[in-house]
Design an enzyme around this catalytic site. Structure first.
Site, PDB file in Angstrom:
ATOM      1  N   LYS A 350      -5.632  -4.492  -2.267  1.00  0.00           N
ATOM      2  CA  LYS A 350      -5.331  -5.856  -1.822  1.00  0.00           C
ATOM      3  C   LYS A 350      -6.553  -6.778  -1.964  1.00  0.00           C
ATOM      4  O   LYS A 350      -7.696  -6.337  -2.022  1.00  0.00           O
ATOM      5  CB  LYS A 350      -4.852  -5.845  -0.363  1.00  0.00           C
ATOM      6  CG  LYS A 350      -3.494  -5.154  -0.145  1.00  0.00           C
ATOM      7  CD  LYS A 350      -2.344  -6.044  -0.582  1.00  0.00           C
ATOM      8  CE  LYS A 350      -0.985  -5.363  -0.429  1.00  0.00           C
ATOM      9  NZ  LYS A 350      -0.585  -5.197   0.973  1.00  0.00           N
ATOM     10  N   ARG A 384       0.584   3.461   2.209  1.00  0.00           N
ATOM     11  CA  ARG A 384       1.236   3.095   0.940  1.00  0.00           C
ATOM     12  C   ARG A 384       0.145   2.801  -0.084  1.00  0.00           C
ATOM     13  O   ARG A 384      -0.676   1.904   0.122  1.00  0.00           O
ATOM     14  CB  ARG A 384       2.143   1.882   1.166  1.00  0.00           C
ATOM     15  CG  ARG A 384       2.963   1.436  -0.025  1.00  0.00           C
ATOM     16  CD  ARG A 384       3.885   0.290   0.378  1.00  0.00           C
ATOM     17  NE  ARG A 384       4.716  -0.161  -0.738  1.00  0.00           N
ATOM     18  CZ  ARG A 384       4.348  -1.091  -1.616  1.00  0.00           C
ATOM     19  NH1 ARG A 384       3.152  -1.664  -1.492  1.00  0.00           N
ATOM     20  NH2 ARG A 384       5.140  -1.444  -2.597  1.00  0.00           N
TER      21      ARG A 384
END
Length: 408
Positions: A350, A384
């Site tokens: 991210k 995840r």
């Protein structure tokens, strides 16, 4: 205050103990030569700070007085409609508070029961099973690893494989070989600023991959979508979990579908939509607002008939949050354990990691692994990830530290 140097023999000294397990205190007492644990030690070993969100001012004042009568302390707001109330005390004092509230009428008894439930969920490890069709996933034994397969042309991480079903199937098989517990397949990019994808296009991207993988792998497949139409087709094709980034807010049929098909549902917090979520996100109480949002998502699922133990919560790392918001979410992740549901975190590659380390998506592995390890330490049950093998190694090591290791 500046620490003063010690004088005298070098073998003695003082240290503050970190006792993360109820048995740790007993072990320390045994090492110290104590015959029994003094009552004061046992009562004060675990101090908890509990916050009641959005309660009536009169209720907050009553709980504040009751907590002080129980020997703890409290601070309540004075908003006439609804306010917050902070409670600090040992576990024994919290139990005393709950007992007092149980005798003070049905409304206050309900408050006491909620405090008791939150404390139990916070301190007691989950031991449940997610029932995903023919597969069962144990929660609480170890951290589960979910591998990401992006069937999109415009993934933020550069791993979108839209139009190449063979490559996606191969990637899924590779992830299984590397130890993935779940495969998560999505056909719509949810990167910041992205536009919504037509349901038909989304299905054309994901359904062939799900059908092919269903015959090749022996782990659950999750469909990453907020559209009930897409989720239904994916379940028909062999998926066994619904992963809804909108927290069941976008499509009223999603919760009913999860209930009808008896599959677990992952509900995520997001501020706005993928297109707008990074337009100056602001919070008055970050963790309080995330918790309130997730409570409502859980309620939506349960009202539709989804059992509470089949709802996974996700605070939405990177979804409507600044870098500081994301870092705080990981630091305080354990607070969400109080909600009593498995917690999933998806920090892989991210932009927060990129901003902190000044690195592009394909160089964010080490940063991702650092976040994963701390997420496990702070209560994550599922992570995840894009890079299954290194992530699996990181969480197994973190699990050994946090959950214990049964090896020789």
């Amino acid at each position: 205050m500046n620490a003063q140097p010690r004088t005298g023999p070098g073998s003695w000294g003082a240290r503050v103990l970190v006792l993360n397990d109820p048995g740790d205190l007993a072990d320390e007492m045994t090492r110290a030569g104590a015959v029994a644990i003094p009552e004061a030690f046992a009562a004060n070993a675990s101090v908890r700070l509990v916050k009641l969100d959005a309660v009536a001012a009169r209720t907050a004042e009553t709980v504040e007085r009751a907590m002080r009568a129980a020997g703890g302390d409290a601070a309540a707001g004075r908003d006439p409609d609804q306010t917050g109330c902070l409670l600090i005390g040992t576990l024994a004092q919290h139990r005393d508070l709950c007992a007092r509230l149980a005798q003070a009428g049905p409304d206050l008894a309900q408050v006491g029961a909620e405090i008791e439930r939150a404390l139990s969920a916070f301190d007691d490890p989950l031991a449940i099973e997610l029932r995903c069709g023919e597969h069962v996933l144990p929660i609480g034994e170890r951290t589960l690893v979910m591998g990401i397969i992006n069937a999109t042309p415009d993934s933020f991480s550069g791993d979108g494989l839209a139009g190449d079903a063979g490559a996606m199937v191969a990637r899924g098989e590779q992830m299984v070989e590397q130890g993935a517990d779940i495969l998560d397949i999505g056909g719509e990019s949810t990167r910041p600023g992205s536009e919504a994808t037509d349901a038909r296009a989304e299905m054309e991207r994901v359904l062939p991959v799900i059908r092919e993988l269903r015959g090749r792998v022996n782990i659950p497949i999750s469909i990453d979508t907020y559209k009930a139409e897409v989720a239904r087709a994916a379940l028909d094709a062999g998926a066994g979990i619904i992963n809804d980034i909108s927290g069941l807010r976008s499509d009223p049929g999603m919760a009913r579908l999860a209930a009808e098909r008896h599959v677990p549902v992952i509900v995520m917090h997001m501020l706005g939509t993928p297109k707008t979520m990074q337009d100056d996100p602001r919070y008055d109480d970050l963790m309080g607002e995330i918790a309130a949002y997730l409570r409502e998502s859980v309620a939506l699922a349960e009202r539709a008939g989804v059992p509470g133990d089949q709802v996974v919560i996700d605070p939405g790392f990177g979804f409507g949050k600044t870098v500081q918001h994301n870092l705080e979410t990981v630091r305080r992740l354990r607070e969400l354990k109080s909600l009593g549901h498995p917690v999933l975190l998806g920090p892989s590659r991210k932009s927060t990691i990129g901003n902190v380390l000044d690195l592009p998506p394909d160089e964010r592995l080490e940063g991702t692994l650092a976040v994963l390890a701390l997420a496990v330490a702070n209560g994550a049950d599922i992570v995840r990830v894009h890079d299954v093998r290194p992530a699996l190694r990181a969480v197994r090591m973190a699990d050994a530290l946090v959950r214990g290791w049964a090896g020789a």
